[in-house]
Design a protein around this motif. Structure first.
Motif, mmCIF file in Angstrom:
data_model
loop_
_atom_site.group_PDB
_atom_site.id
_atom_site.type_symbol
_atom_site.label_atom_id
_atom_site.label_comp_id
_atom_site.label_asym_id
_atom_site.label_seq_id
_atom_site.Cartn_x
_atom_site.Cartn_y
_atom_site.Cartn_z
ATOM 1 N N UNK A 106 54.763 52.170 27.244
ATOM 2 C CA UNK A 106 55.241 52.163 28.631
ATOM 3 C C UNK A 106 54.442 51.174 29.490
ATOM 4 N N UNK A 107 55.068 50.663 30.513
ATOM 5 C CA UNK A 107 54.416 49.745 31.449
ATOM 6 C C UNK A 107 54.149 50.498 32.747
ATOM 7 N N UNK A 108 52.926 50.367 33.263
ATOM 8 C CA UNK A 108 52.523 51.001 34.520
ATOM 9 C C UNK A 108 52.138 49.890 35.489
ATOM 10 N N UNK A 109 52.705 49.909 36.661
ATOM 11 C CA UNK A 109 52.404 48.907 37.670
ATOM 12 C C UNK A 109 51.292 49.430 38.578
ATOM 13 N N UNK A 110 50.258 48.621 38.776
ATOM 14 C CA UNK A 110 49.108 49.028 39.579
ATOM 15 C C UNK A 110 48.764 47.912 40.552
ATOM 16 N N UNK A 111 48.528 48.251 41.805
ATOM 17 C CA UNK A 111 48.076 47.268 42.791
ATOM 18 C C UNK A 111 46.563 47.166 42.727
ATOM 19 N N UNK A 112 46.051 45.935 42.626
ATOM 20 C CA UNK A 112 44.610 45.706 42.517
ATOM 21 C C UNK A 112 44.219 44.655 43.543
ATOM 22 N N UNK A 113 43.180 44.937 44.342
ATOM 23 C CA UNK A 113 42.734 43.930 45.309
ATOM 24 C C UNK A 113 42.320 42.636 44.598
ATOM 25 N N UNK A 114 42.539 41.531 45.259
ATOM 26 C CA UNK A 114 42.234 40.224 44.668
ATOM 27 C C UNK A 114 40.782 40.127 44.203
ATOM 28 N N UNK A 115 39.849 40.655 44.999
ATOM 29 C CA UNK A 115 38.427 40.572 44.635
ATOM 30 C C UNK A 115 38.139 41.316 43.331
ATOM 31 N N UNK A 116 38.795 42.457 43.117
ATOM 32 C CA UNK A 116 38.610 43.208 41.875
ATOM 33 C C UNK A 116 39.260 42.484 40.707
ATOM 34 N N UNK A 117 40.425 41.909 40.941
ATOM 35 C CA UNK A 117 41.122 41.160 39.897
ATOM 36 C C UNK A 117 40.288 39.965 39.429
ATOM 37 N N UNK A 118 39.621 39.309 40.359
ATOM 38 C CA UNK A 118 38.748 38.190 39.996
ATOM 39 C C UNK A 118 37.613 38.657 39.091
ATOM 40 N N UNK A 119 37.038 39.821 39.410
ATOM 41 C CA UNK A 119 35.957 40.367 38.580
ATOM 42 C C UNK A 119 36.484 40.757 37.198
ATOM 43 N N UNK A 120 37.675 41.337 37.162
ATOM 44 C CA UNK A 120 38.284 41.692 35.878
ATOM 45 C C UNK A 120 38.424 40.442 35.019
ATOM 46 N N UNK A 121 38.916 39.380 35.615
ATOM 47 C CA UNK A 121 39.099 38.131 34.868
ATOM 48 C C UNK A 121 37.777 37.589 34.331
ATOM 49 N N UNK A 122 36.716 37.661 35.136
ATOM 50 C CA UNK A 122 35.403 37.179 34.700
ATOM 51 C C UNK A 122 34.911 37.990 33.502
ATOM 52 N N UNK A 123 34.936 39.331 33.630
ATOM 53 C CA UNK A 123 34.409 40.170 32.557
ATOM 54 C C UNK A 123 35.335 40.203 31.348
ATOM 55 N N UNK A 124 36.601 40.060 31.581
ATOM 56 C CA UNK A 124 37.560 39.996 30.477
ATOM 57 C C UNK A 124 37.185 38.837 29.563
ATOM 58 N N UNK A 125 36.906 37.682 30.164
ATOM 59 C CA UNK A 125 36.544 36.506 29.379
ATOM 60 C C UNK A 125 35.171 36.676 28.724
ATOM 61 N N UNK A 126 34.185 37.175 29.492
ATOM 62 C CA UNK A 126 32.830 37.357 28.959
ATOM 63 C C UNK A 126 32.808 38.303 27.764
ATOM 64 N N UNK A 127 33.625 39.362 27.836
ATOM 65 C CA UNK A 127 33.611 40.385 26.792
ATOM 66 C C UNK A 127 34.643 40.142 25.697
#
Length: 131
Positions: free
Chosen positions: A2-23
């Protein structure tokens, strides 16, 4: 899956992208699924029943001009005083404070306190864990 849609603030999304790549995560969905798994593991380890245990609750609040978040968090802990064994408050910098509470409660007793704290505008972060 299933797909779940979630709203994420831009600042949090940027951090997700950084750690996603690092990890080494392949994508955001994989990263979010892992974060949810870890939170669920933490909650399951804490138990869901009426068994009392000791918890550490940490909040980071903004105390910019006009913000009442810090005062409201402290009031929330005070309103649950029978559960709170210790409360520590400290300025982190000129815009944020940290509150660390030691709470003795069952998961059922903890829920209203956590719900109150999470609804306070100006609370940047809330962590909790069983001891």
């Amino acid at each position: 899956m299933p797909i779940v849609s979630v709203s994420i603030p831009e600042s949090l999304l940027e951090k997700i992208d950084v750690y996603m790549e690092k990890l080494g995560f392949v994508g955001r969905s994989e990263f979010v699924r892992e974060a949810l798994r870890r939170m669920i593991e933490q909650l399951e380890a804490a138990g869901e029943g009426r068994e009392r245990r000791t918890w550490i609750i940490v909040t980071v609040t903004r105390h910019d001009e006009g913000s009442t978040a810090d005062r409201k968090v402290i009031e929330a802990f005070h309103s649950h005083q029978p559960l709170v064994r210790a409360l520590y408050h400290q300025l982190l910098d000129d815009k944020r404070c940290i509150n660390i509470a030691v709470v003795e409660a069952s998961a059922l007793e903890l829920k209203p306190l956590m719900s109150t704290v999470r609804r306070i505008r100006g609370v940047e972060r809330v962590w909790f864990m069983p001891v």
